[in-house]
Design an enzyme around this catalytic site. Structure first.
Site, PDB file in Angstrom:
ATOM      1  N   HIS A 102       0.854  -1.196   0.000  1.00  0.00           N
ATOM      2  CA  HIS A 102       0.000   0.000   0.000  1.00  0.00           C
ATOM      3  C   HIS A 102       0.880   1.234   0.000  1.00  0.00           C
ATOM      4  O   HIS A 102       2.104   1.150   0.167  1.00  0.00           O
ATOM      5  CB  HIS A 102      -0.975  -0.019   1.180  1.00  0.00           C
TER       6      HIS A 102
ATOM      7  N   HIS B 221       1.359   3.880   1.984  1.00  0.00           N
ATOM      8  CA  HIS B 221       1.887   4.638   3.117  1.00  0.00           C
ATOM      9  C   HIS B 221       3.409   4.570   2.996  1.00  0.00           C
ATOM     10  O   HIS B 221       3.976   3.528   2.673  1.00  0.00           O
ATOM     11  CB  HIS B 221       1.421   4.049   4.453  1.00  0.00           C
TER      12      HIS B 221
ATOM     13  N   ASP C  14       6.035   4.361   4.758  1.00  0.00           N
ATOM     14  CA  ASP C  14       6.933   3.404   5.413  1.00  0.00           C
ATOM     15  C   ASP C  14       6.921   2.053   4.711  1.00  0.00           C
ATOM     16  O   ASP C  14       7.626   1.139   5.124  1.00  0.00           O
ATOM     17  CB  ASP C  14       6.600   3.274   6.907  1.00  0.00           C
ATOM     18  N   HIS C  15       6.137   1.937   3.638  1.00  0.00           N
ATOM     19  CA  HIS C  15       6.111   0.689   2.873  1.00  0.00           C
ATOM     20  C   HIS C  15       6.646   0.837   1.453  1.00  0.00           C
ATOM     21  O   HIS C  15       6.766  -0.146   0.738  1.00  0.00           O
ATOM     22  CB  HIS C  15       4.684   0.115   2.850  1.00  0.00           C
TER      23      HIS C  15
ATOM     24  N   HIS D 123      -7.370  -1.523   5.824  1.00  0.00           N
ATOM     25  CA  HIS D 123      -6.508  -0.454   6.320  1.00  0.00           C
ATOM     26  C   HIS D 123      -7.131   0.879   5.922  1.00  0.00           C
ATOM     27  O   HIS D 123      -8.173   0.915   5.278  1.00  0.00           O
ATOM     28  CB  HIS D 123      -5.098  -0.656   5.750  1.00  0.00           C
TER      29      HIS D 123
ATOM     30  N   ASP E 260      -0.492  -4.267   6.444  1.00  0.00           N
ATOM     31  CA  ASP E 260      -1.132  -3.477   7.505  1.00  0.00           C
ATOM     32  C   ASP E 260      -2.628  -3.748   7.521  1.00  0.00           C
ATOM     33  O   ASP E 260      -3.282  -3.730   6.476  1.00  0.00           O
ATOM     34  CB  ASP E 260      -0.891  -1.986   7.272  1.00  0.00           C
TER      35      ASP E 260
ATOM     36  N   HIS F  37       6.292  -4.980  12.294  1.00  0.00           N
ATOM     37  CA  HIS F  37       5.642  -3.672  12.139  1.00  0.00           C
ATOM     38  C   HIS F  37       5.375  -3.065  13.517  1.00  0.00           C
ATOM     39  O   HIS F  37       4.287  -2.564  13.816  1.00  0.00           O
ATOM     40  CB  HIS F  37       4.333  -3.801  11.338  1.00  0.00           C
TER      41      HIS F  37
END
Lengths: 301, 301
Positions: free
Chosen positions: B62, B64, B66-67, B140, B210, B268
């Site tokens: 996805h 976000h 941090d991914h 999410h 997530d 995570h």
């Protein structure tokens, strides 16, 4: 007052040998300016204990990834940490679109104001009572800017005994600090330097950004206290440097010499070099007061 | 044949305590799959000696940061290193625009073919003679996908002595490997298992991405050998987890138990936790065969 540059990344293009892409934190009084923000800069800030809360101005020289891929991560982390104060970002205009697109797809709304200043021509980009920042063009494959941070000249200090002896009214002291002479009622001029002490002149730091060897940079950075100039290659690779719009050690040192700067800092080393000693010796052969930009080290200006 | 997952980043949102944002390298035979690619992944690949040249498929769960904030840096580095083989990227459709915009402003043309596969619905996304990859939705804040990598069931091995004794012609051996019985001319059926040896069944790994606690994930990952499930928070922060569309230790372990998996891997972790011991003990209280996803460690499936 502190004026220094902390190196967060000193490598070009690819990370290698635990060297990171370009990023520098410039501390001036209570401010921290960030120049360039390669991937991993937020981790480097933490590693070297640079307080990101003090960063209010970020300058991005150009849109090659090794100079800005860490910016979006830093911005979103600032948001997650609840930052509220404004953040000013200066860079090539498409940078705003890149930031907005990435915030948008994540449905992220920053809790602070992000104020973007698109760089399109040389000149003053930030004017503050205590400092100013100018940008200047360098010659690279894509539009690229260097930056000069100048501490403003400080006011002179009053020599109280002398000023009182000369019967100068206290209300005039502010003008004395600015260097004005005083004229008495009977027309006598009391020279400023007889009733004030000089203060240290404002210091200056120039970050020259990625560039092919360009003699104009010596003019643009004339007389700064410290010049950072890229040295992607050693002198034997001058042709490769030119082909890729980068500079060598001897070229950087020649710019420093012609600009009449006090100190030269060199960085943006190619990943092909594991050790850096030769960069220092080659540059020092032309400009002795050269230092290697080493990560985690702060160089005082 | 090796089938294992090497953790490159196990932290959520902000990097902290030398923990990095999400990235996992899954080695299956000669392939390396990369799942998620947080900022600094290219450095983590180098640190843990994962060969980036073997990465041909990258899966982004996805958008976000941090991914995926490390993806553009990894791609451009692959280009600078002269990669020539195709690179397949699977992720939410806007990811392609983000990549193209950043290549475009840098005037970068990659020396390899980047083949983008936009994820919009659950199902098979990669089918190879030796393995397959499916994606499935998680719940999410924004569209988010988990992935299941399945090694294909291997052919059975011929028991030559038995097959010869049963007079089965060699031309039929390929069908025996696939599990077919053999019928002789006089109508006698020779059961496959009497002339072949079973081979190990295909193994499988599910990365759940997530997600808020969602019982459907147990159905979607039913019976995999190893399940990775996020555990952003400890069990006492179940409300905060739900509010932020994340899961707790106990929730992850409950999914693993209900899915009947062999092993659970958790990661995570929120940046608020300096130590991780409690994650392990809480999860193990529900699902004993749990391991913490620790950076630099490879977990065999």
């Amino acid at each position: 007052m502190m004026f220094g540059v902390t190196i967060l990344g000193n490598n070009s293009a690819l990370p290698a040998y635990d060297r990171h892409p370009t990023a520098q934190a410039i501390t001036l009084h209570e401010q921290v300016f960030l120049i360039d923000c390669g991937e991993g800069t937020q981790m480097q800030l933490a590693r070297y204990k640079v307080k990101r809360g003090r960063i209010n101005h970020i300058f991005i020289s150009h849109l090659h990834g090794d100079h800005y891929f860490g910016l979006i991560g830093l911005i979103t982390s600032m948001g997650l940490l609840g930052r509220e104060q404004d953040l000013h970002i200066y860079g090539p205009p498409p940078l705003l679109q890149i930031i907005e697109l990435q915030l948008d797809v994540a449905s992220t709304t920053l809790p602070f104001q992000l104020i973007f200043h698109g760089l399109e021509q040389e000149g003053l980009i930030l004017d503050h009572p205590k400092f100013s920042v100018e940008c200047f063009s360098t010659m690279h494959r894509i539009p690229c800017f260097g930056f000069i941070i100048r501490e403003k000249k400080k006011p002179r200090k009053i020599n109280r005994d002398a000023a009182v002896a000369a019967n100068i009214p206290a209300v005039y002291y502010e003008r004395l600090k600015n260097g004005d002479d005083y004229e008495t009622r009977d027309g006598q001029v009391i020279k400023n330097e007889t009733v004030t002490y000089p203060n240290t002149p404002g210091r200056s730091y120039a970050f020259s950004a990625d560039t092919i060897y360009d003699p104009a940079i010596a003019e643009k950075t004339k007389g700064v206290n410290m010049l950072y100039h890229e040295t992607t290659y050693l002198k034997d690779l001058e042709e490769r440097a030119a082909a890729r719009f980068h500079s060598t050690t001897v070229q950087a040192a020649t710019i420093a010499k012609n600009a009449g700067v006090q100190q030269l800092l060199i960085g943006h080393f190619s990943s092909k070099y594991e050790t850096l000693d030769a960069f220092l010796t080659e540059a020092q052969s032309v400009f002795p007061n050269t230092q290697l930009a080493m990560e985690g080290t702060t160089y005082l200006i």
